[in-house]
Each structure stands twice: as C-alpha cells, then as structure tokens.
Design a protein around this motif. Structure first.
Motif, PDB file in Angstrom:
ATOM      1  N   LEU A 179     -32.716  -5.300  14.357  1.00 25.06           N
ATOM      2  CA  LEU A 179     -32.777  -6.615  14.982  1.00 25.06           C
ATOM      3  C   LEU A 179     -31.737  -6.618  16.090  1.00 25.06           C
ATOM      4  CD1 LEU A 179     -32.809  -8.840  11.769  1.00 25.06           C
ATOM      5  CD2 LEU A 179     -34.721  -7.729  12.915  1.00 25.06           C
ATOM      6  N   ALA A 180     -32.120  -7.051  17.280  1.00 29.25           N
ATOM      7  CA  ALA A 180     -31.237  -6.982  18.442  1.00 29.25           C
ATOM      8  C   ALA A 180     -31.045  -8.353  19.070  1.00 29.25           C
ATOM      9  CB  ALA A 180     -31.818  -6.013  19.473  1.00 29.25           C
ATOM     10  N   SER A 181     -29.889  -8.538  19.676  1.00 28.60           N
ATOM     11  CA  SER A 181     -29.529  -9.831  20.265  1.00 28.60           C
ATOM     12  C   SER A 181     -30.108 -10.053  21.658  1.00 28.60           C
ATOM     13  CB  SER A 181     -28.003  -9.968  20.334  1.00 28.60           C
ATOM     14  OG  SER A 181     -27.461  -8.985  21.206  1.00 28.60           O
ATOM     15  N   GLU A 182     -30.634  -8.991  22.278  1.00 24.28           N
ATOM     16  CA  GLU A 182     -31.135  -9.105  23.647  1.00 24.28           C
ATOM     17  C   GLU A 182     -32.426  -8.307  23.809  1.00 24.28           C
ATOM     18  OE1 GLU A 182     -29.672 -11.058  25.852  1.00 24.28           O
ATOM     19  OE2 GLU A 182     -27.966 -11.463  24.531  1.00 24.28           O
ATOM     20  N   PRO A 183     -33.242  -8.688  24.788  1.00 28.24           N
ATOM     21  CA  PRO A 183     -34.386  -7.835  25.140  1.00 28.24           C
ATOM     22  C   PRO A 183     -33.877  -6.509  25.687  1.00 28.24           C
ATOM     23  CG  PRO A 183     -34.564 -10.004  26.171  1.00 28.24           C
ATOM     24  CD  PRO A 183     -33.195  -9.911  25.582  1.00 28.24           C
ATOM     25  N   TYR A 184     -34.755  -5.526  25.750  1.00 32.37           N
ATOM     26  CA  TYR A 184     -34.375  -4.211  26.266  1.00 32.37           C
ATOM     27  C   TYR A 184     -33.900  -4.317  27.709  1.00 32.37           C
ATOM     28  CZ  TYR A 184     -34.639   0.531  27.957  1.00 32.37           C
ATOM     29  OH  TYR A 184     -34.332   1.741  28.521  1.00 32.37           O
ATOM     30  N   ASP A 185     -32.779  -3.647  28.005  1.00 37.18           N
ATOM     31  CA  ASP A 185     -32.236  -3.586  29.360  1.00 37.18           C
ATOM     32  C   ASP A 185     -31.501  -2.251  29.505  1.00 37.18           C
ATOM     33  OD1 ASP A 185     -30.959  -3.839  31.806  1.00 37.18           O
ATOM     34  OD2 ASP A 185     -29.795  -5.614  31.235  1.00 37.18           O
ATOM     35  N   GLU A 186     -32.065  -1.341  30.248  1.00 34.21           N
ATOM     36  CA  GLU A 186     -31.464  -0.011  30.414  1.00 34.21           C
ATOM     37  C   GLU A 186     -30.039  -0.095  30.954  1.00 34.21           C
ATOM     38  OE1 GLU A 186     -30.738   3.903  30.188  1.00 34.21           O
ATOM     39  OE2 GLU A 186     -32.486   2.896  29.317  1.00 34.21           O
ATOM     40  N   ASN A 187     -29.725  -1.125  31.739  1.00 33.28           N
ATOM     41  CA  ASN A 187     -28.386  -1.271  32.302  1.00 33.28           C
ATOM     42  C   ASN A 187     -27.336  -1.617  31.256  1.00 33.28           C
ATOM     43  OD1 ASN A 187     -29.140  -0.718  34.994  1.00 33.28           O
ATOM     44  ND2 ASN A 187     -29.962  -2.788  35.172  1.00 33.28           N
ATOM     45  N   ASP A 188     -27.762  -1.979  30.045  1.00 32.29           N
ATOM     46  CA  ASP A 188     -26.835  -2.326  28.970  1.00 32.29           C
ATOM     47  C   ASP A 188     -26.330  -1.086  28.223  1.00 32.29           C
ATOM     48  OD1 ASP A 188     -25.548  -4.367  27.262  1.00 32.29           O
ATOM     49  OD2 ASP A 188     -26.873  -3.551  25.721  1.00 32.29           O
ATOM     50  N   TYR A 189     -26.849   0.080  28.533  1.00 35.67           N
ATOM     51  CA  TYR A 189     -26.538   1.292  27.775  1.00 35.67           C
ATOM     52  C   TYR A 189     -25.424   2.120  28.391  1.00 35.67           C
ATOM     53  CZ  TYR A 189     -30.814   0.955  24.975  1.00 35.67           C
ATOM     54  OH  TYR A 189     -31.791   0.559  24.099  1.00 35.67           O
ATOM     55  N   PHE A 190     -24.610   2.707  27.513  1.00 35.80           N
ATOM     56  CA  PHE A 190     -23.799   3.869  27.840  1.00 35.80           C
ATOM     57  C   PHE A 190     -24.522   5.026  27.165  1.00 35.80           C
ATOM     58  CE2 PHE A 190     -20.306   0.734  28.050  1.00 35.80           C
ATOM     59  CZ  PHE A 190     -19.753   1.083  29.271  1.00 35.80           C
ATOM     60  N   ARG A 191     -25.033   5.968  27.951  1.00 35.74           N
ATOM     61  CA  ARG A 191     -25.718   7.121  27.367  1.00 35.74           C
ATOM     62  C   ARG A 191     -24.880   8.393  27.471  1.00 35.74           C
ATOM     63  NH1 ARG A 191     -30.714   5.752  25.614  1.00 35.74           N
ATOM     64  NH2 ARG A 191     -31.754   4.032  26.660  1.00 35.74           N
ATOM     65  N   SER A 233     -27.151   7.934  19.710  1.00 33.01           N
ATOM     66  CA  SER A 233     -26.340   8.649  20.699  1.00 33.01           C
ATOM     67  C   SER A 233     -26.171   7.823  21.971  1.00 33.01           C
ATOM     68  CB  SER A 233     -26.936  10.031  21.009  1.00 33.01           C
ATOM     69  OG  SER A 233     -26.901  10.832  19.856  1.00 33.01           O
ATOM     70  N   HIS A 234     -25.749   6.582  21.768  1.00 32.29           N
ATOM     71  CA  HIS A 234     -25.473   5.676  22.885  1.00 32.29           C
ATOM     72  C   HIS A 234     -24.617   4.511  22.389  1.00 32.29           C
ATOM     73  CE1 HIS A 234     -29.181   3.891  21.130  1.00 32.29           C
ATOM     74  NE2 HIS A 234     -28.550   2.750  21.386  1.00 32.29           N
ATOM     75  N   ALA A 235     -24.178   3.687  23.319  1.00 31.89           N
ATOM     76  CA  ALA A 235     -23.466   2.445  23.024  1.00 31.89           C
ATOM     77  C   ALA A 235     -24.063   1.362  23.909  1.00 31.89           C
ATOM     78  CB  ALA A 235     -21.975   2.593  23.299  1.00 31.89           C
ATOM     79  N   HIS A 236     -23.794   0.113  23.552  1.00 30.48           N
ATOM     80  CA  HIS A 236     -24.283  -1.021  24.337  1.00 30.48           C
ATOM     81  C   HIS A 236     -23.115  -1.826  24.892  1.00 30.48           C
ATOM     82  CE1 HIS A 236     -28.523  -0.677  23.366  1.00 30.48           C
ATOM     83  NE2 HIS A 236     -28.161  -0.349  22.130  1.00 30.48           N
ATOM     84  N   LYS A 237     -23.269  -2.291  26.108  1.00 27.42           N
ATOM     85  CA  LYS A 237     -22.245  -3.120  26.746  1.00 27.42           C
ATOM     86  C   LYS A 237     -22.233  -4.528  26.168  1.00 27.42           C
ATOM     87  CE  LYS A 237     -22.874  -0.467  30.946  1.00 27.42           C
ATOM     88  NZ  LYS A 237     -23.467  -0.432  32.282  1.00 27.42           N
ATOM     89  N   ASN A 238     -23.407  -5.093  25.898  1.00 26.96           N
ATOM     90  CA  ASN A 238     -23.516  -6.481  25.434  1.00 26.96           C
ATOM     91  C   ASN A 238     -24.228  -6.634  24.100  1.00 26.96           C
ATOM     92  OD1 ASN A 238     -22.436  -7.436  27.910  1.00 26.96           O
ATOM     93  ND2 ASN A 238     -24.451  -7.217  28.851  1.00 26.96           N
ATOM     94  N   LEU A 239     -25.200  -5.786  23.846  1.00 29.69           N
ATOM     95  CA  LEU A 239     -26.107  -5.947  22.724  1.00 29.69           C
ATOM     96  C   LEU A 239     -25.410  -5.861  21.372  1.00 29.69           C
ATOM     97  CD1 LEU A 239     -29.346  -5.966  22.320  1.00 29.69           C
ATOM     98  CD2 LEU A 239     -28.973  -3.607  21.591  1.00 29.69           C
ATOM     99  N   GLN A 240     -25.804  -6.748  20.465  1.00 33.42           N
ATOM    100  CA  GLN A 240     -25.407  -6.702  19.068  1.00 33.42           C
ATOM    101  C   GLN A 240     -26.646  -6.341  18.263  1.00 33.42           C
ATOM    102  OE1 GLN A 240     -22.992 -10.292  17.894  1.00 33.42           O
ATOM    103  NE2 GLN A 240     -23.750 -10.947  19.891  1.00 33.42           N
TER     104      GLN A 240
END
Length: 146
Positions: free
Chosen positions: A111-123, A50-57
């Motif tokens: 498997l994720a392309s970036e470390p966790y970053d709350e700012n990368d989320y659309f919640r 229930s979210h999207a990512h700005k950068n993360l693959q």
C-alpha cells in the motif's frame, strides 16, 4: 528520517472455523492509500526493491508466504522477516529497501501513499547515501510535505 520510524502494524484479524479475514482501512496506517500493487511469481534467489523514495510511504505485507525486507537509512541497516498476513511493515520515506529471500508462492502486497512517480525514486545507492548524509559536509536536506 530513519529506522526508528519503521514499525510493524498489526491489522485486524477475524477468525472462525472457516478461516481468517483481515481488512485495512486508512485509520490503521499513518497515510492515506493512493496506490496498491503486489509482487508475485518471484523466482528463487531473486531480489526486488533496491531503491529508496523521496516522499512515498508504504505498508508492505506478506499476504502469502514469507520474505525479508532489508532497510538502510544511510547509517544503520536492519532486516525484517515478514510472514504473517495480518501484519504489515510501515516504511517512511528515505529508506533504502531490498526485498529478498522469498519463499515459494510468496505474495507481497504494498500500500503506497502516492501514485507512481519515477522522480520520487533513488535508484542509485551512492546518490541516496549522499542525499541522506548531506553533500560535502553539509547536513542532509529535510523536506516538509503536506
């Protein structure tokens, strides 16, 4: 960005009388792995994501059991049923995702392309839609990352 970039990735599978082994190297997926996490002990009827990512693959794998991945790019929606531990679902950035319909004992490996970053989320779904479809008639912003 959109659903046309989503793809099932078949991973190497080595089988013999003892069972099967699957391995993942960076050459098998279109990004360098910088984080790994997994979901388990998910109760019947629960939903994750229930979210999207700005950068993360991501590459999402049903390592055990099965579940559905419902993807939305702001214009189209598609459901993928994952149930083979040697196949992963590649998700580019800017896709809203819901994981649901988990079978008992499911184990979801990500498997994720970036470390966790709350700012990368659309919640918030409405904020995600506004971003991908543009604000007040303006085209959606495209980002380039290296």
């Amino acid at each position: 960005m959109g659903l046309e970039q989503v793809k099932l990735v078949e991973l190497p599978k080595i089988s013999d009388s003892r069972g099967s082994l699957t391995f993942i190297e960076n050459k098998h997926i279109p990004f360098e792995v910088r984080r790994v996490y997994y979901l388990y002990d998910i109760g019947a009827g629960e939903k994750r994501g229930s979210h999207a990512h700005k950068n993360l693959q991501q590459l999402i794998i049903a390592a055990s059991g099965s579940f559905d991945v419902v993807l939305d790019d702001g214009k189209n929606r598609q459901t993928f049923h994952l149930n083979r531990s040697h196949c992963g679902l590649y998700l580019p950035r800017l896709l809203w995702r819901d994981l649901e319909n988990f079978s008992a004992g499911s184990f979801c490996l990500v498997l994720a392309s970036e470390p966790y970053d709350e700012n990368d989320y659309f919640r918030n779904y409405d904020e995600f839609i506004e971003h991908v479809n543009g604000k007040k008639g303006e085209p959606a912003r495209e980002y380039t990352f290296s």
